[in-house]
Enzyme design. Structure first.
Site, PDB file in Angstrom:
ATOM      1  N   PRO A  62       0.674  -1.302  -0.028  1.00 37.39           N
ATOM      2  CA  PRO A  62       0.028  -0.374  -0.019  1.00 37.39           C
ATOM      3  C   PRO A  62       0.753   1.279   0.093  1.00 37.39           C
ATOM      4  O   PRO A  62       1.778   1.352   0.579  1.00 37.39           O
ATOM      5  CB  PRO A  62      -0.917  -0.091   1.172  1.00 37.39           C
ATOM      6  CG  PRO A  62      -0.135  -1.010   2.089  1.00 37.39           C
ATOM      7  CD  PRO A  62       0.471  -1.991   1.263  1.00 37.39           C
ATOM      8  N   ASN A  63       0.368   2.238  -0.780  1.00 37.04           N
ATOM      9  CA  ASN A  63       0.814   3.630  -0.900  1.00 37.04           C
ATOM     10  C   ASN A  63       2.078   3.644  -1.572  1.00 37.04           C
ATOM     11  O   ASN A  63       2.532   4.700  -2.000  1.00 37.04           O
ATOM     12  CB  ASN A  63       1.114   4.051   0.401  1.00 37.04           C
ATOM     13  CG  ASN A  63      -0.169   4.495   1.192  1.00 37.04           C
ATOM     14  OD1 ASN A  63      -1.273   5.020   0.774  1.00 37.04           O
ATOM     15  ND2 ASN A  63      -0.343   3.788   2.405  1.00 37.04           N
ATOM     16  N   ARG A  77       5.759  12.429  -2.422  1.00 40.88           N
ATOM     17  CA  ARG A  77       6.150  12.751  -1.143  1.00 40.88           C
ATOM     18  C   ARG A  77       7.030  12.109  -0.450  1.00 40.88           C
ATOM     19  O   ARG A  77       7.448  10.839  -0.756  1.00 40.88           O
ATOM     20  CB  ARG A  77       4.932  12.751  -0.515  1.00 40.88           C
ATOM     21  CG  ARG A  77       3.610  14.023  -0.729  1.00 40.88           C
ATOM     22  CD  ARG A  77       2.351  13.883   0.121  1.00 40.88           C
ATOM     23  NE  ARG A  77       1.613  12.601  -0.350  1.00 40.88           N
ATOM     24  CZ  ARG A  77       0.845  12.735  -1.259  1.00 40.88           C
ATOM     25  NH1 ARG A  77       0.694  13.827  -1.927  1.00 40.88           N
ATOM     26  NH2 ARG A  77       0.178  11.808  -1.623  1.00 40.88           N
ATOM     27  N   TYR A 131      11.907   7.869   1.154  1.00 39.39           N
ATOM     28  CA  TYR A 131      11.471   6.947   0.159  1.00 39.39           C
ATOM     29  C   TYR A 131      12.326   7.383  -1.267  1.00 39.39           C
ATOM     30  O   TYR A 131      12.200   6.584  -2.261  1.00 39.39           O
ATOM     31  CB  TYR A 131      10.107   6.887  -0.184  1.00 39.39           C
ATOM     32  CG  TYR A 131       9.407   6.499   1.130  1.00 39.39           C
ATOM     33  CD1 TYR A 131       9.921   5.460   1.682  1.00 39.39           C
ATOM     34  CD2 TYR A 131       8.195   7.161   1.465  1.00 39.39           C
ATOM     35  CE1 TYR A 131       9.235   5.148   3.091  1.00 39.39           C
ATOM     36  CE2 TYR A 131       7.762   6.814   2.663  1.00 39.39           C
ATOM     37  CZ  TYR A 131       8.062   5.715   3.545  1.00 39.39           C
ATOM     38  OH  TYR A 131       7.444   5.283   4.663  1.00 39.39           O
ATOM     39  N   ASN A 182       8.175  -5.782  -1.296  1.00 38.84           N
ATOM     40  CA  ASN A 182       8.166  -4.804  -0.472  1.00 38.84           C
ATOM     41  C   ASN A 182       6.620  -4.465   0.110  1.00 38.84           C
ATOM     42  O   ASN A 182       5.804  -4.005  -0.641  1.00 38.84           O
ATOM     43  CB  ASN A 182       8.496  -3.419  -0.988  1.00 38.84           C
ATOM     44  CG  ASN A 182       8.414  -2.234  -0.028  1.00 38.84           C
ATOM     45  OD1 ASN A 182       7.831  -2.357   1.005  1.00 38.84           O
ATOM     46  ND2 ASN A 182       8.999  -1.068  -0.445  1.00 38.84           N
ATOM     47  N   ALA A 218       3.385  -1.124   4.525  1.00 38.64           N
ATOM     48  CA  ALA A 218       2.644  -1.067   5.807  1.00 38.64           C
ATOM     49  C   ALA A 218       2.292  -2.412   6.209  1.00 38.64           C
ATOM     50  O   ALA A 218       2.384  -2.858   7.558  1.00 38.64           O
ATOM     51  CB  ALA A 218       1.683  -0.228   6.016  1.00 38.64           C
ATOM     52  N   GLU A 252      12.955  -9.560   1.033  1.00 41.01           N
ATOM     53  CA  GLU A 252      12.058  -8.513   1.514  1.00 41.01           C
ATOM     54  C   GLU A 252      12.837  -7.261   1.458  1.00 41.01           C
ATOM     55  O   GLU A 252      14.254  -7.178   1.761  1.00 41.01           O
ATOM     56  CB  GLU A 252      11.636  -8.768   3.104  1.00 41.01           C
ATOM     57  CG  GLU A 252      11.068  -7.724   3.790  1.00 41.01           C
ATOM     58  CD  GLU A 252      10.959  -7.944   5.429  1.00 41.01           C
ATOM     59  OE1 GLU A 252      10.772  -8.898   5.631  1.00 41.01           O
ATOM     60  OE2 GLU A 252      10.578  -6.790   5.899  1.00 41.01           O
ATOM     61  N   HIS A 280      12.941  -2.828   1.670  1.00 41.97           N
ATOM     62  CA  HIS A 280      12.583  -1.531   2.085  1.00 41.97           C
ATOM     63  C   HIS A 280      13.354  -0.524   1.675  1.00 41.97           C
ATOM     64  O   HIS A 280      14.578  -0.416   1.604  1.00 41.97           O
ATOM     65  CB  HIS A 280      12.301  -1.485   3.381  1.00 41.97           C
ATOM     66  CG  HIS A 280      11.530  -2.520   4.016  1.00 41.97           C
ATOM     67  ND1 HIS A 280      10.055  -2.356   4.078  1.00 41.97           N
ATOM     68  CD2 HIS A 280      11.628  -3.708   4.726  1.00 41.97           C
ATOM     69  CE1 HIS A 280       9.248  -3.397   4.635  1.00 41.97           C
ATOM     70  NE2 HIS A 280      10.593  -4.626   5.146  1.00 41.97           N
ATOM     71  N   SER A 304      13.412   2.650   2.641  1.00 43.68           N
ATOM     72  CA  SER A 304      13.873   3.316   4.060  1.00 43.68           C
ATOM     73  C   SER A 304      14.491   2.389   5.077  1.00 43.68           C
ATOM     74  O   SER A 304      14.278   1.269   5.029  1.00 43.68           O
ATOM     75  CB  SER A 304      12.678   4.131   4.890  1.00 43.68           C
ATOM     76  OG  SER A 304      11.535   3.200   5.342  1.00 43.68           O
ATOM     77  N   ARG A 338      13.583   4.171  12.194  1.00 39.93           N
ATOM     78  CA  ARG A 338      12.451   4.905  12.307  1.00 39.93           C
ATOM     79  C   ARG A 338      11.534   4.563  13.483  1.00 39.93           C
ATOM     80  O   ARG A 338      12.121   4.055  14.418  1.00 39.93           O
ATOM     81  CB  ARG A 338      11.663   4.758  11.035  1.00 39.93           C
ATOM     82  CG  ARG A 338      12.669   5.011   9.608  1.00 39.93           C
ATOM     83  CD  ARG A 338      11.626   5.017   8.442  1.00 39.93           C
ATOM     84  NE  ARG A 338      10.580   5.773   8.483  1.00 39.93           N
ATOM     85  CZ  ARG A 338       9.583   5.522   7.347  1.00 39.93           C
ATOM     86  NH1 ARG A 338       9.484   4.685   6.588  1.00 39.93           N
ATOM     87  NH2 ARG A 338       8.608   6.462   7.344  1.00 39.93           N
TER      88      ARG A 338
HETATM   89  O1  CA2 Z   1      10.794   1.578   3.468  1.00 39.55           O
HETATM   90  C1  CA2 Z   1       9.960   1.043   2.860  1.00 39.55           C
HETATM   91  O2  CA2 Z   1       9.938   0.566   1.772  1.00 39.55           O
HETATM   92  C2  CA2 Z   1       8.560   0.567   3.582  1.00 39.55           C
HETATM   93  O3  CA2 Z   1       8.064  -0.603   3.266  1.00 39.55           O
HETATM   94  C3  CA2 Z   1       7.614   1.938   3.089  1.00 39.55           C
HETATM   95  C4  CA2 Z   1       6.082   1.808   3.874  1.00 39.55           C
HETATM   96  C5  CA2 Z   1       6.347   1.816   5.223  1.00 39.55           C
HETATM   97  O4  CA2 Z   1       4.962   1.663   5.953  1.00 39.55           O
HETATM   98  C6  CA2 Z   1       7.179   0.608   5.750  1.00 39.55           C
HETATM   99  O5  CA2 Z   1       7.439   0.903   7.026  1.00 39.55           O
HETATM  100  C7  CA2 Z   1       8.547   0.835   5.259  1.00 39.55           C
HETATM  101  C8  CA2 Z   1       5.251   2.890   3.194  1.00 39.55           C
HETATM  102  C9  CA2 Z   1       5.143   3.228   1.751  1.00 39.55           C
HETATM  103  C10 CA2 Z   1       4.389   4.472   1.463  1.00 39.55           C
HETATM  104  O6  CA2 Z   1       5.023   5.128   0.568  1.00 39.55           O
HETATM  105  C11 CA2 Z   1       4.602   6.523   0.208  1.00 39.55           C
HETATM  106  C12 CA2 Z   1       5.282   6.928  -0.794  1.00 39.55           C
HETATM  107  C13 CA2 Z   1       5.256   8.354  -0.973  1.00 39.55           C
HETATM  108  C14 CA2 Z   1       4.621   8.963  -0.274  1.00 39.55           C
HETATM  109  C15 CA2 Z   1       3.870   8.669   0.672  1.00 39.55           C
HETATM  110  C16 CA2 Z   1       3.804   7.132   1.087  1.00 39.55           C
END
Ligand code: CA2
Length: 148
Positions: free
Chosen positions: A9-10, A17, A22, A73, A76, A97, A99, A101, A106
């Site tokens: 998701p997202n 953003r 990211y 990936n 969340a 897996e 990520h 970030s 975090r």
């Molecule tokens: O660091 C990563 O790849 C995460 O999987 C990214 C997830 C986060 O919930 C994990 O803890 C770590 C969030 C992805 C959200 O991506 C966005 C991208 C642009 C703007 C807002 C959110």
């Protein structure tokens, strides 16, 4: 070899953003980078992104017989989804897996993954390069563990 690349998701918002966490690449940019790397390593890549947990589970079930491994990936859902964990376990295909970030630098709730103990390995913190390192690592693993 064929690899399923699963994004949660997202991640469809990438590039718009939160570049500090990211990076600035969009998901399409990342897929292009992976495709280039896949061509070099003779890998066929299947891409899927969804904001819906059930759709991710369905995709794993649907593609399991077609892939040799997964690059994941789960965003969340990494931290929450027993359903995705069970689907990946049931697929009996190795996965890496990744990520963007460094989740360990975090919030504490990001330090726990429901997937990582099943994974071949975890790569975090290198922005879009995490995917490239993950694909290399998975391809090496599959080559080393091939029964053919
Ligand atoms: O660091 C990563 O790849 C995460 O999987 C990214 C997830 C986060 O919930 C994990 O803890 C770590 C969030 C992805 C959200 O991506 C966005 C991208 C642009 C703007 C807002 C959110």
């Amino acid at each position: 070899m064929r690899i399923g690349v699963l994004n949660g998701p997202n991640l469809n918002l990438l590039g718009q953003r939160q570049p500090v966490h990211y990076g600035t690449d969009t998901l399409a940019d990342i897929e292009d980078l992976l495709t280039e790397k896949g061509d070099v390593r003779d890998l066929e890549l299947l891409f899927f992104q969804s904001n819906d947990e059930g759709e991710l589970v369905d995709w794993v079930q649907m593609k399991t017989e077609k892939v040799d491994g997964w690059l994941v990936n789960a965003a969340a859902f990494t931290h929450t989804s027993v359903a995705l964990r069970d689907a990946l376990a049931a697929s009996d295909r190795p996965f890496v897996e990744v990520h963007l970030s460094n989740v360990y630098a975090r919030e504490p709730f990001r330090h726990n993954s429901l997937l990582s103990d099943l994974a071949v390995g975890v790569i975090a913190g290198f922005k879009s390069s995490s995917y490239l390192f993950g694909l290399e690592a998975l391809a090496d693993y599959l080559e080393e563990n091939s029964t053919e």
